[in-house]
Write an enzyme that holds these catalytic residues in place. Structure first.
Site, PDB file in Angstrom:
ATOM      1  N   LYS A 137       0.851  -1.193   0.000  1.00  0.00           N
ATOM      2  CA  LYS A 137       0.000   0.000   0.000  1.00  0.00           C
ATOM      3  C   LYS A 137       0.884   1.239   0.000  1.00  0.00           C
ATOM      4  CE  LYS A 137      -4.460  -0.606   2.212  1.00  0.00           C
ATOM      5  NZ  LYS A 137      -5.212  -0.297   3.429  1.00  0.00           N
TER       6      LYS A 137
HETATM    7  O1  G3P Z   1      -9.635   0.089   3.494  1.00  0.00           O
HETATM    8  C1  G3P Z   1      -9.589   1.374   4.007  1.00  0.00           C
HETATM    9  C2  G3P Z   1     -10.121   1.416   5.368  1.00  0.00           C
HETATM   10  O2  G3P Z   1      -9.343   0.641   6.232  1.00  0.00           O
HETATM   11  C3  G3P Z   1     -10.366   2.785   5.894  1.00  0.00           C
HETATM   12  O3  G3P Z   1     -11.603   2.725   6.433  1.00  0.00           O
HETATM   13  O4  G3P Z   1     -13.416   3.277   7.939  1.00  0.00           O
HETATM   14  O5  G3P Z   1     -11.076   4.046   8.469  1.00  0.00           O
HETATM   15  O6  G3P Z   1     -12.360   5.079   6.622  1.00  0.00           O
HETATM   16  P1  G3P Z   1     -12.136   3.852   7.416  1.00  0.00           P
END
Ligand code: G3P
Length: 226
Positions: free
Chosen positions: A95
């Site tokens: 990533k």
């Molecule tokens: O895959 C991306 C994710 O881990 C971020 O999610 O809910 O932290 O915006 P969030």
């Protein structure tokens, strides 16, 4: 089961090994995405967590590079690759954050045959640039756009249009998914992948009418003379 030529993949967005093991046993998991927040939540060491994930899931596993300079990102990616057993290396996906330095790193890693997932994407322009640099995957974070009052799913539509126009082979991972409707919308737009937190996958599998139906069948089964 076969989806024909086009097949939507489901990745699980977690570093919780019990959840990954359980959901993989359902036969629905094609890959895993992790990030430092998710690994920290698991309470285990980075090495322990990733070794086990590679053993459970035979598909792309995204691991975050934390450096900010392209050269360091490339070095970090190679260090990660060297710690993963040979047999799992095809699944390593690094990533890389969506920055100019990130793009430089993607260009180098692509040439060296290391898969990348350009993350923290919040616009179709960013996705286009990441694809041009050679990203294997791009991850638009739709939930975080919704959070600031912008319709996240609109950028998925734009990205899918652009990638389709030019036969771009970078795959779109719809990320930062917050509820089951996001998954349906992503699938209707033809996104290649949705990376979904385990709690939302568990919501997707449930329907109250399924539960009522099972209960009724079990009750009636008891009434039948065997
Ligand atoms: O895959 C991306 C994710 O881990 C971020 O999610 O809910 O932290 O915006 P969030």
């Amino acid at each position: 089961m076969s989806f024909g030529v086009r097949r939507m993949k489901i990745f699980v967005d977690t570093a919780d090994l019990d959840e990954i093991r359980e959901l993989a046993s359902w036969g629905i998991i094609d890959g895993v995405t992790t990030n430092p927040t998710l690994v920290a939540k698991s309470g285990r060491s980075f090495k322990e967590v990733i070794d086990e994930i590679f053993d459970i899931v035979d598909g792309p596993i995204s691991l975050e590079a934390m450096s900010e300079i392209a050269e360091d990102m490339v070095k970090e990616a190679k260090d990660i690759v060297s710690t993963i057993p040979e047999k799992h290396r095809k699944n390593i996906t690094i990533k890389i954050p969506m920055t100019p330095e990130g793009l430089k790193a993607v260009k180098v890693l692509n040439k060296q045959g290391i898969q990348t997932n350009v993350t923290l994407i919040f616009s179709a322009n960013q996705a286009l640039l990441a694809a041009k640099a050679g990203a294997t995957f791009v991850s638009p974070f739709i939930g975080r756009l919704d959070d600031i009052g912008q319709e996240g799913m609109e950028i998925i539509e734009e990205i899918m249009d652009i990638f389709t126009n030019y036969d771009i082979d970078t795959q779109v991972i719809v990320a930062s998914i917050r509820h089951p409707i996001h998954v349906i919308q992503a699938a209707r737009l033809g996104a290649h992948i949705a990376t979904i937190p385990p709690g939302i996958i568990r919501k997707m599998v449930k329907h109250s009418l399924t539960d009522v139906g099972i209960e009724r069948f079990l009750k009636d089964w008891k009434k039948i003379k065997k």
